[in-house]
Structures are given as structure tokens and as C-alpha cells.
Design a protein around this motif. Structure first.
Motif, PDB file in Angstrom:
ATOM      1  N   THR A 265       4.664   6.161  -0.955  1.00 58.66           N
ATOM      2  CA  THR A 265       3.187   6.306  -0.360  1.00 58.66           C
ATOM      3  C   THR A 265       3.226   8.487  -0.984  1.00 58.66           C
ATOM      4  O   THR A 265       4.370   8.501  -0.757  1.00 58.66           O
TER       5      THR A 265
ATOM      6  N   THR B 227      -1.800   4.883  -0.131  1.00 55.31           N
ATOM      7  CA  THR B 227      -1.653   2.589  -0.270  1.00 55.31           C
ATOM      8  C   THR B 227      -0.161   3.013  -1.855  1.00 55.31           C
ATOM      9  O   THR B 227      -0.255   4.052  -2.255  1.00 55.31           O
TER      10      THR B 227
ATOM     11  N   GLN C 195      -0.260  -0.311  -5.785  1.00 56.46           N
ATOM     12  CA  GLN C 195      -0.126  -1.802  -4.730  1.00 56.46           C
ATOM     13  C   GLN C 195      -1.410  -2.374  -4.688  1.00 56.46           C
ATOM     14  O   GLN C 195      -2.144  -1.404  -3.639  1.00 56.46           O
ATOM     15  N   ARG C 196      -1.910  -3.794  -5.078  1.00 53.42           N
ATOM     16  CA  ARG C 196      -3.695  -4.309  -4.536  1.00 53.42           C
ATOM     17  C   ARG C 196      -2.419  -4.595  -2.612  1.00 53.42           C
ATOM     18  O   ARG C 196      -1.734  -4.402  -2.529  1.00 53.42           O
ATOM     19  N   ARG C 197      -3.587  -5.237  -1.503  1.00 51.45           N
ATOM     20  CA  ARG C 197      -3.001  -5.082  -0.852  1.00 51.45           C
ATOM     21  C   ARG C 197      -2.229  -6.926  -0.616  1.00 51.45           C
ATOM     22  O   ARG C 197      -1.109  -7.019  -0.039  1.00 51.45           O
ATOM     23  N   ASP C 198      -2.663  -7.971  -1.534  1.00 50.12           N
ATOM     24  CA  ASP C 198      -1.499  -8.784  -1.526  1.00 50.12           C
ATOM     25  C   ASP C 198      -0.352  -8.467  -2.450  1.00 50.12           C
ATOM     26  O   ASP C 198       0.203  -9.606  -2.768  1.00 50.12           O
TER      27      ASP C 198
ATOM     28  N   ASP D 155      -5.592   5.831  10.741  1.00 55.80           N
ATOM     29  CA  ASP D 155      -5.578   4.703  10.210  1.00 55.80           C
ATOM     30  C   ASP D 155      -6.922   3.196   9.193  1.00 55.80           C
ATOM     31  O   ASP D 155      -6.384   2.702   8.230  1.00 55.80           O
TER      32      ASP D 155
ATOM     33  N   VAL E 272      -6.699   4.595   3.621  1.00 57.63           N
ATOM     34  CA  VAL E 272      -5.399   3.945   3.328  1.00 57.63           C
ATOM     35  C   VAL E 272      -4.978   4.783   2.165  1.00 57.63           C
ATOM     36  O   VAL E 272      -4.874   5.181   1.171  1.00 57.63           O
TER      37      VAL E 272
ATOM     38  N   GLU F 131     -10.531   1.452   1.242  1.00 63.64           N
ATOM     39  CA  GLU F 131      -9.915  -0.680   0.824  1.00 63.64           C
ATOM     40  C   GLU F 131      -8.718   0.109   0.296  1.00 63.64           C
ATOM     41  O   GLU F 131      -7.958  -0.523   0.150  1.00 63.64           O
ATOM     42  N   SER F 132      -9.038   0.782  -1.464  1.00 64.28           N
ATOM     43  CA  SER F 132      -7.926   1.110  -1.720  1.00 64.28           C
ATOM     44  C   SER F 132      -7.060   2.356  -1.538  1.00 64.28           C
ATOM     45  O   SER F 132      -5.630   3.079  -2.402  1.00 64.28           O
TER      46      SER F 132
END
Ligand SMILES: O=C(O)CCC(=O)C(=O)O
Ligand SMILES: [Fe+2]
Length: 314
Positions: A195, A250, A215-218, A245, A248, A37-38
Motif C-alpha cells: 500500500t 488498497t 486487490q479486491r476485498r475478496d 479507516d 481505504v 469502496e476500492s
């Protein structure tokens, strides 16, 4: 919001996995969720010797307190395997790795890897090399536990990666982010957005004005939680590719202290960049290959060369 941060960057006590206790499965599950997720989580119950961490922290702090003229003379050569390298203020601009031109990052660092090139160690502060080597060994042990967790989470044999880490090219860095007496230039940060390139990073972070942000995905930047004695772990680009992939890597950065901040803002962090050996093949892991591999197999050495040429346009 704080709840978002703690959901996305959870704190996981891994002691039950290390000891083989009944909670091991829950540890694996929490890390699998965070990694997909993150790509970021914190670990406690890791077994790293706090004295080794403190020794490296304190000796590096003393090194950074030395005069600039002397520091820039340390470790600019490439002749000593397992030597030291000093990178002065503003030498690196991490956002460049994403193809963005910014002023240099407001940090200086000391760098070491047993299989990486550097220079002769300085004679002061006494014990600096031993502190780097001891802490590096602590990180190797923690990294092995984490690889075991990763393998279990993915459905691989627990020792799947071990041969790839016999001659690993990992790097240990202590970073000093000094007080900021002048306002930063436009686009200049303590560490620009980037990254990490390798397998994973294990970071000894530190709470301060101006710290690590993820950084969040949005696109929203979240402050990474700081817990004394915990390590921040994040997935690197090479592992993201290895996992097709699914896990992740990030973007993250280190923010400046707020303008007009008057307290103490000096910050020192200790990232350990875990990398496999040069000849390791990064090839879609079997459990992720069901719908086809997105990438060709590539050696780690060629992968790093590719990333570097993409980032610097060469
Ligand atoms: O200092 C930090 O908290 C993070 C540094 C970092 O992300 C890096 O050096 O790759
Ligand atoms: Fe990083």
C-alpha cells in the motif's frame, strides 16, 4: 471481470468540479464512493498539461536507456535538497513493507522532491531537472483540486487541508520496468504487493503486458484500467488513518509480463506521492469521529517512522 473492475475503479471526469459547473456534486459523489469502496479511481478532465507529461516521460526514457554503469553513479548522495536519486534494478522489494521477504522488484527509478534529499542532477539528458519540476508543479495543482473534492465529500471546509500542504513532502518518481529476458525468481514481481504510505498517489500509468493490479476485498487481483491521458488516483495509508479507516488504502502491485510473452513489454509509469508536511497532525477528521477515533493523533513524520519500523521490523 471487466464490469467489476470498472465498478470498483471508476473513471471520473473532474472538469465540472474544477470549473464549478452544475456537475460538481456528481463528481464529488463518484469519488466519495470509489474512495470508500476500492480506494482507487481514474480521473479525466484534470487539466494537466499533456506536453509536461510527455517531456518528463521522454527524458526519463532517454535516461533509462543510458548504460547501467553511468546510471548507478547518479544521485546516490543525500546532500542536495531537491536533488535527484536513482534506484537501480532490484534495489527495492515493496512487499517488504508488508513484512514479506521477496527478491527485489524488477524495476529501476528516478526520484525527486523539492524538499527531499538527493544528489546533483546529471548533465544528460538535457532538461531532465526542469521536466521533473514542471511536472511536479502540474501535480501540485491537480492535487489541490483533488483535496477540494475530498473535503467536499467528507463535509469539511474546502481549504481544510491547505495549511498542511504548504511545506509538503511529496515525491515524484519515474519507474522503468524493462523487458524481461530471464524468467523472474519465485515471488519476484515488477513491483511487489504494497500500500502507499502517504495521503494519495496520482499515477500516470501505461498499458503493457505486465501492468498495475489492484486487490479486491475478496483477495482477487484486478487489472487497473488504462485510459490514455487519464490518471490513476489511490488513497494512501496516512489518509486512511486520518479518515478513521473510512477511506481505504488498497494493496496493489505490478505484474510481470506473461511467461513466453514475445511482444514489447517495457513499461514506464510516473507516480506522484502526495504527502503533507512533517509536522502535520494525522488526527481523526471530525466528520469521522462520531463513534470514536480508532487511533491516537500522530505527526506525519512520526507516522512514517512508525510505518517504516513496522515494515522492516526495526
Ligand atoms: O507502476 C505502477 O503502475 C505502480 C507503482 C506503485 O504502485 C508504486 O510505486 O507505489
Ligand atoms: Fe504504489
Amino acid at each position: 471481470m471487466a464490469t467489476d473492475t470498472i465498478d470498483l475503479i471508476p473513471v471520473v471526469d473532474i472538469s465540472e468540479f474544477i470549473s464549478g459547473g452544475p456537475g460538481a456534486g456528481a463528481v464529488v459523489e463518484k469519488i466519495r464512493t470509489a474512495a470508500t469502496e476500492s480506494g482507487f479511481f481514474l480521473v479525466t478532465g484534470h487539466g494537466v498539461d499533456p506536453a509536461a507529461t510527455k517531456r518528463l516521460y521522454d527524458l526519463a526514457y532517454a535516461f533509462f536507456d543510458e548504460p547501467q554503469d553511468w546510471k548507478v553513479g547518479v544521485g546516490r548522495g543525500k546532500d542536495v535538497e531537491g536533488g535527484v536519486a536513482f534506484a537501480p534494478m532490484k534495489e527495492e522489494a515493496l512487499a517488504g513493507t508488508l513484512g514479506r521477504k521477496t527478491p527485489g522488484d524488477l524495476k529501476e527509478s528516478l526520484n525527486f522532491g523539492p524538499r527531499l534529499a538527493g544528489d546533483t542532477w546529471p548533465d544528460r539528458p538535457a532538461g531532465l531537472e526542469a521536466a521533473f519540476r514542471d511536472y511536479f508543479a502540474e501535480m501540485e495543482t491537480l492535487a489541490r483540486h483533488l483535496r477540494g473534492i475530498f473535503c467536499t465529500a467528507i463535509g469539511l471546509a474546502p481549504d481544510f487541508f491547505e495549511k498542511d500542504f504548504e511545506n509538503h513532502l511529496s515525491a515524484l518518481r519515474v519507474i522503468n520496468y524493462p523487458e524481461q529476458s530471464e524468467p523472474p525468481e519465485d515471488g519476484q514481481l515488477r513491483a511487489g504487493e504494497h500500500t502507499d504510505y502517504g495521503f494519495m498517489t496520482i499515477l500516470r500509468s501505461e498499458a503493457s503486458a505486465g501492468g498495475l493490479q489492484v486487490q479486491r476485498r475478496d483477495g482477487v487481483w484486478l487489472d487497473a484500467p488504462n485510459i490514455e491521458g487519464a490518471y490513476v488516483v489511490n488513497i494512501g495509508d496516512a489518509f486512511m488513518r486520518w479518515s478513521n479507516d473510512e477511506w481505504v488504502s488498497t494493496p496493489h502491485r505490478v505484474a510481470n509480463p506473461p511467461s513466453g510473452f514475445h511482444g514489447t513489454a517495457r513499461r514506464q509509469s510516473i507516480p506522484f506521492f502526495l504527502n503533507p508536511s512533517a509536522e502535520t497532525m494525522i488526527e481523526c477528521l471530525p466528520p469521522f469521529a462520531k463513534d470514536g477515533a480508532k487511533y491516537e493523533p500522530i505527526s506525519f513524520a512520526d507516522y512514517i517512522a512508525l510505518k517504516t519500523s513496522q515494515a522492516f521490523g526495526g
